[in-house]
Design an enzyme around this catalytic site. Structure first.
Site, PDB file in Angstrom:
ATOM      1  N   THR A 185       0.835  -1.209   0.000  1.00  0.00           N
ATOM      2  CA  THR A 185       0.000   0.000   0.000  1.00  0.00           C
ATOM      3  C   THR A 185       0.868   1.257   0.000  1.00  0.00           C
ATOM      4  O   THR A 185       0.574   2.235  -0.693  1.00  0.00           O
ATOM      5  CB  THR A 185      -0.927  -0.003   1.228  1.00  0.00           C
ATOM      6  OG1 THR A 185      -1.789  -1.137   1.156  1.00  0.00           O
ATOM      7  CG2 THR A 185      -1.763   1.264   1.285  1.00  0.00           C
ATOM      8  N   ARG A 209      10.799 -13.876  -6.070  1.00  0.00           N
ATOM      9  CA  ARG A 209       9.827 -14.152  -5.022  1.00  0.00           C
ATOM     10  C   ARG A 209       9.349 -15.598  -5.063  1.00  0.00           C
ATOM     11  O   ARG A 209       9.033 -16.182  -4.018  1.00  0.00           O
ATOM     12  CB  ARG A 209       8.667 -13.167  -5.122  1.00  0.00           C
ATOM     13  CG  ARG A 209       9.083 -11.773  -4.647  1.00  0.00           C
ATOM     14  CD  ARG A 209       7.990 -10.758  -4.666  1.00  0.00           C
ATOM     15  NE  ARG A 209       8.368  -9.569  -3.888  1.00  0.00           N
ATOM     16  CZ  ARG A 209       7.651  -8.456  -3.817  1.00  0.00           C
ATOM     17  NH1 ARG A 209       6.503  -8.385  -4.476  1.00  0.00           N
ATOM     18  NH2 ARG A 209       8.066  -7.439  -3.096  1.00  0.00           N
ATOM     19  N   CYS A 268     -20.005  -3.922  13.774  1.00  0.00           N
ATOM     20  CA  CYS A 268     -19.194  -3.667  14.973  1.00  0.00           C
ATOM     21  C   CYS A 268     -19.885  -4.201  16.221  1.00  0.00           C
ATOM     22  O   CYS A 268     -19.262  -4.866  17.054  1.00  0.00           O
ATOM     23  CB  CYS A 268     -18.939  -2.166  15.115  1.00  0.00           C
ATOM     24  SG  CYS A 268     -17.650  -1.518  14.029  1.00  0.00           S
ATOM     25  N   CYS A 295     -21.858   0.554  14.161  1.00  0.00           N
ATOM     26  CA  CYS A 295     -22.647  -0.048  13.088  1.00  0.00           C
ATOM     27  C   CYS A 295     -23.033  -1.482  13.464  1.00  0.00           C
ATOM     28  O   CYS A 295     -22.547  -2.041  14.457  1.00  0.00           O
ATOM     29  CB  CYS A 295     -21.892  -0.021  11.761  1.00  0.00           C
ATOM     30  SG  CYS A 295     -20.475  -1.162  11.672  1.00  0.00           S
ATOM     31  N   HIS A 341       1.470   1.620   8.175  1.00  0.00           N
ATOM     32  CA  HIS A 341       0.571   0.990   9.144  1.00  0.00           C
ATOM     33  C   HIS A 341       1.125  -0.311   9.728  1.00  0.00           C
ATOM     34  O   HIS A 341       0.413  -1.013  10.432  1.00  0.00           O
ATOM     35  CB  HIS A 341      -0.799   0.729   8.500  1.00  0.00           C
ATOM     36  CG  HIS A 341      -0.748  -0.119   7.267  1.00  0.00           C
ATOM     37  ND1 HIS A 341      -0.589   0.426   6.008  1.00  0.00           N
ATOM     38  CD2 HIS A 341      -0.828  -1.457   7.088  1.00  0.00           C
ATOM     39  CE1 HIS A 341      -0.583  -0.544   5.109  1.00  0.00           C
ATOM     40  NE2 HIS A 341      -0.718  -1.700   5.746  1.00  0.00           N
ATOM     41  N   GLU A 342       2.382  -0.629   9.464  1.00  0.00           N
ATOM     42  CA  GLU A 342       2.984  -1.847   9.998  1.00  0.00           C
ATOM     43  C   GLU A 342       4.107  -1.449  10.960  1.00  0.00           C
ATOM     44  O   GLU A 342       5.111  -0.862  10.530  1.00  0.00           O
ATOM     45  CB  GLU A 342       3.524  -2.707   8.850  1.00  0.00           C
ATOM     46  CG  GLU A 342       2.451  -3.082   7.840  1.00  0.00           C
ATOM     47  CD  GLU A 342       2.975  -3.847   6.627  1.00  0.00           C
ATOM     48  OE1 GLU A 342       2.175  -4.118   5.713  1.00  0.00           O
ATOM     49  OE2 GLU A 342       4.194  -4.161   6.593  1.00  0.00           O
ATOM     50  N   HIS A 344       2.085   1.894  -3.427  1.00  0.00           N
ATOM     51  CA  HIS A 344       1.039   2.510  -4.253  1.00  0.00           C
ATOM     52  C   HIS A 344       0.987   4.022  -3.990  1.00  0.00           C
ATOM     53  O   HIS A 344       0.844   4.822  -4.921  1.00  0.00           O
ATOM     54  CB  HIS A 344      -0.326   1.899  -3.947  1.00  0.00           C
ATOM     55  CG  HIS A 344      -0.532   0.538  -4.550  1.00  0.00           C
ATOM     56  ND1 HIS A 344      -0.610   0.330  -5.905  1.00  0.00           N
ATOM     57  CD2 HIS A 344      -0.685  -0.680  -3.973  1.00  0.00           C
ATOM     58  CE1 HIS A 344      -0.804  -0.961  -6.143  1.00  0.00           C
ATOM     59  NE2 HIS A 344      -0.830  -1.593  -4.983  1.00  0.00           N
ATOM     60  N   CYS A 403     -15.865   1.947  13.693  1.00  0.00           N
ATOM     61  CA  CYS A 403     -16.724   2.972  14.298  1.00  0.00           C
ATOM     62  C   CYS A 403     -17.299   2.529  15.636  1.00  0.00           C
ATOM     63  O   CYS A 403     -17.657   3.364  16.473  1.00  0.00           O
ATOM     64  CB  CYS A 403     -17.855   3.348  13.342  1.00  0.00           C
ATOM     65  SG  CYS A 403     -19.182   2.095  13.210  1.00  0.00           S
ATOM     66  N   TYR A 414     -10.986  -9.483   4.088  1.00  0.00           N
ATOM     67  CA  TYR A 414     -10.515  -8.112   4.236  1.00  0.00           C
ATOM     68  C   TYR A 414      -9.778  -7.966   5.566  1.00  0.00           C
ATOM     69  O   TYR A 414     -10.349  -8.220   6.634  1.00  0.00           O
ATOM     70  CB  TYR A 414     -11.694  -7.135   4.180  1.00  0.00           C
ATOM     71  CG  TYR A 414     -11.289  -5.679   4.259  1.00  0.00           C
ATOM     72  CD1 TYR A 414     -10.439  -5.124   3.297  1.00  0.00           C
ATOM     73  CD2 TYR A 414     -11.749  -4.875   5.286  1.00  0.00           C
ATOM     74  CE1 TYR A 414     -10.070  -3.797   3.367  1.00  0.00           C
ATOM     75  CE2 TYR A 414     -11.389  -3.534   5.359  1.00  0.00           C
ATOM     76  CZ  TYR A 414     -10.553  -3.000   4.402  1.00  0.00           C
ATOM     77  OH  TYR A 414     -10.172  -1.684   4.458  1.00  0.00           O
TER      78      TYR A 414
END
Length: 345
Positions: free
Chosen positions: A40, A200, A99, A96, A63-64, A43, A93, A287
């Site tokens: 990410t 890889r 959650c 919802c 974020h890691e 990107h 949130c 996800y």
């Protein structure tokens, strides 16, 4: 504090200085020790179409991470100063339907650290306490820095039972490589990985793949023949995001097979739906990580012998971030760690 940020709506990442975040009542402030570069982040660096649509500029990315708590919000009771932590980058949130039902990983309104809110490629990260995960002492800082992407691999691989099954994994990036290790750890029989990157693919072999197939030179049907497989793959893990790879998977799945779909396929992807209908395939969208069952399971697997350290190919001090991104963009690396000890040259 020093931070790597997207400062301009153009290719590149810049080392800059931003204010240290102020801690809210339910937050923790983490002094970052090590971070890992994600696809990410590449990107965002490249400023491709996805990044242009999603990323607010300016933004501290990443974020890691692994780090140490240095400040607690007044309502935080579950952590203490000095705790070594990593954390979940999807901030739910909490209100919802999903959650409230304990499915925070598919929150309808989640924010993403380093994507839609300030990230961890900085000296300090502000993160909600509920997103913070305590790291056991027997897991190194280096491995702790890649728990977030390992969680993608674990969530995908454990979507279906793999014990005694024949597994195909499309995509030999770091998530695919670690999915190989997870599949081997939980008892899969044959594990075949496809990609077009020989560097890889070689790494995937070292992590436990039965065969690593460069699809520009061979194909899955030949791989099946080599392994003596007669019916097809029982479980498919799609982590490549490439339409042709997904179609190859569909062609070679056994009847009644199951597919976990993590890779973001192009919107115009065309597939032969007969492969899904007539074979009775089950496809599950995956996800992120289940919060926090995936975190619990991957930490326990690491403690019981899962070894993913070989996916880490480089570790560089933060002042060499341009070199790190260059290596990552070349495709000739696994995970790359950035050390945030500013004294390291």
């Amino acid at each position: 504090m020093k931070a790597l940020a997207k400062l301009k709506a153009e290719p590149g990442i810049w080392l800059t200085e931003v204010p240290i975040p102020k801690v809210g009542a339910n937050d923790v402030l983490v002094k970052i020790k090590k971070t890992s570069i994600c696809g990410t982040d590449v990107h965002i660096y490249n400023w491709d179409e996805w990044a242009q649509e999603i990323i607010p500029v300016p933004l501290v990315i990443g974020h890691e991470f692994v780090g140490e708590i240095v400040e607690l919000g007044q309502e935080v009771k579950s952590f203490k100063i000095g705790d070594r932590v990593s954390g979940e980058n999807h901030v739910a949130c909490d209100y919802c339907r999903n959650c409230r039902a304990g499915r925070r990983h598919i929150c309808r309104k989640n924010e993403s650290i380093g994507v839609t809110r300030p990230g961890c490629l900085a000296e300090y990260l502000l993160i909600p306490a509920v997103n913070t995960y305590l790291i056991p002492p027997d897991i190194s800082d280096t491995v702790a820095a890649i728990l977030n992407p390992l969680g993608n691999s674990v969530h995908t691989a454990l979507s279906f039972s793999l014990a005694g099954e024949d597994v195909v994994i499309t995509g030999a990036g770091p998530v695919g490589m670690m999915a190989v290790a997870v599949a081997r750890h939980v008892g899969a029989r044959h594990i075949v990985v496809t990609d077009i990157n020989d560097f890889r693919l070689d790494m995937a072999k070292k992590m436990g793949a039965s065969l690593a197939v460069n699809t520009t030179k061979s194909d899955l049907k030949k791989a099946m023949a080599t392994l003596g497989m007669r019916e097809g793959f029982d479980v498919g893990l799609e982590v490549s995001g490439h339409a042709s790879a997904f179609n190859d998977m569909l062609e070679t799945m056994n009847h009644g097979g199951k597919i976990a779909l993590l890779g973001f396929l192009p919107q115009n992807t065309q597939i032969n739906w007969n492969n899904i209908i007539l074979k009775g395939l089950e496809i599950k969208g995956v996800y992120g990580r289940e919060m926090f069952e995936t975190w619990y399971k991957m930490v326990c697997m690491l403690q019981s012998g899962l070894n993913v350290s070989s996916v880490i190919t480089h570790e560089l001090p933060i002042n060499k971030y341009e070199e790190a991104f260059s290596i990552m963009r070349s495709g000739k690396s696994g995970k790359i760690i950035l050390d945030w000890d500013i004294s390291v040259k």
